[in-house]
Design an enzyme around this catalytic site. Structure first.
Site, PDB file in Angstrom:
ATOM      1  N   HIS A   8       0.821  -1.220   0.000  1.00  0.00           N
ATOM      2  CA  HIS A   8       0.000   0.000   0.000  1.00  0.00           C
ATOM      3  C   HIS A   8       0.854   1.270   0.000  1.00  0.00           C
ATOM      4  O   HIS A   8       2.059   1.254   0.276  1.00  0.00           O
ATOM      5  CB  HIS A   8      -0.909   0.013   1.236  1.00  0.00           C
ATOM      6  CG  HIS A   8      -0.140   0.017   2.529  1.00  0.00           C
ATOM      7  ND1 HIS A   8       0.431   1.152   3.064  1.00  0.00           N
ATOM      8  CD2 HIS A   8       0.153  -0.987   3.391  1.00  0.00           C
ATOM      9  CE1 HIS A   8       1.048   0.861   4.196  1.00  0.00           C
ATOM     10  NE2 HIS A   8       0.891  -0.443   4.414  1.00  0.00           N
ATOM     11  N   GLU A  81      -2.854  -7.053   7.222  1.00  0.00           N
ATOM     12  CA  GLU A  81      -1.525  -7.063   7.838  1.00  0.00           C
ATOM     13  C   GLU A  81      -1.501  -7.924   9.104  1.00  0.00           C
ATOM     14  O   GLU A  81      -2.546  -8.203   9.703  1.00  0.00           O
ATOM     15  CB  GLU A  81      -1.096  -5.621   8.159  1.00  0.00           C
ATOM     16  CG  GLU A  81       0.322  -5.466   8.723  1.00  0.00           C
ATOM     17  CD  GLU A  81       1.421  -5.997   7.808  1.00  0.00           C
ATOM     18  OE1 GLU A  81       1.402  -7.219   7.512  1.00  0.00           O
ATOM     19  OE2 GLU A  81       2.306  -5.214   7.428  1.00  0.00           O
TER      20      GLU A  81
END
Length: 209
Positions: A8, A81
């Protein structure tokens, strides 16, 4: 099949050097700008599907990278994550070097990492990343190209499965920059890492890391 495994864009906690796992932190304007430049750099690459972590820093990055393609961004919980539990939001620079910190081994000796209260083990993240990749490979055709937008540690968990390395070598290869892309070919049941941490924006000229 080709996999484009993307990290990201930059977030506010990246800037502040805070530990960021399941905490749902926004992209900075710089992060959006780099994602837009990456989208421009990849605009002529055909993708057959785009998958994203549910966390908004990854999902927004995926939506930007999608550009004008008529594809849905498919959210998958398995590629969010790693969770850091009680350490979420802690100052990375202060606790990494503390001998008593549970975080110290995360980068330096991942095979010895002991997840903090409420957090995940590296093996747990590897297990869900492997489950995700196996499903993607089974679901899609050999000639398809798939974009996967997720996070630093879970992307390494995917690479752990691809490289079939040991947990002690979890961080093998370079650390992905924000919007860095690792390109992997899947052929005849095996994997070939074509490029690790490729960027589609001018990070050297503009000083973006």
């Amino acid at each position: 099949m080709e996999l484009y495994i993307v990290r990201h864009g930059k977030t506010y906690w990246n800037n502040e050097r805070k530990i960021q796992g399941w905490a749902d932190i926004d992209l900075t304007e710089e992060g959006r700008r780099v994602a837009c430049e990456s989208a421009e750099g990849m605009k002529d690459i055909h993708f057959d599907a785009i998958y994203s972590s549910p966390l908004k820093r990854a999902y927004e990055t995926a939506c930007i990278l999608k550009g004008n393609r008529e594809l849905a961004v498919i959210v998958d919980e398995r590629i969010k994550e790693i969770g850091f539990g009680a350490l979420e939001g802690a100052d990375f620079t202060k606790i990494r070097g503390e001998k008593t910190s549970k975080f110290t081994a995360f980068f330096d000796a991942p095979e010895c990492y002991d997840a903090p209260e409420g957090g995940e083990s590296i093996q747990a993240v590897c297990d869900r990343a492997e489950d995700f990749l196996k499903e993607i490979i089974e679901k899609h055709k050999d000639d398809e190209r798939i974009m996967i937008v997720a996070h630093g540690a879970v992307n390494k968990a995917m690479m752990h499965y691809i490289r079939q390395n040991e947990i002690k070598d979890f961080w093998e290869g370079s650390l992905q920059r924000n919007c860095g892309v690792t390109i992997v070919a899947c052929r005849n049941g095996g994997f070939d890492v074509i490029e690790d941490n490729k960027v589609f924006y001018e990070y050297k000229k503009k000083g973006w890391e």
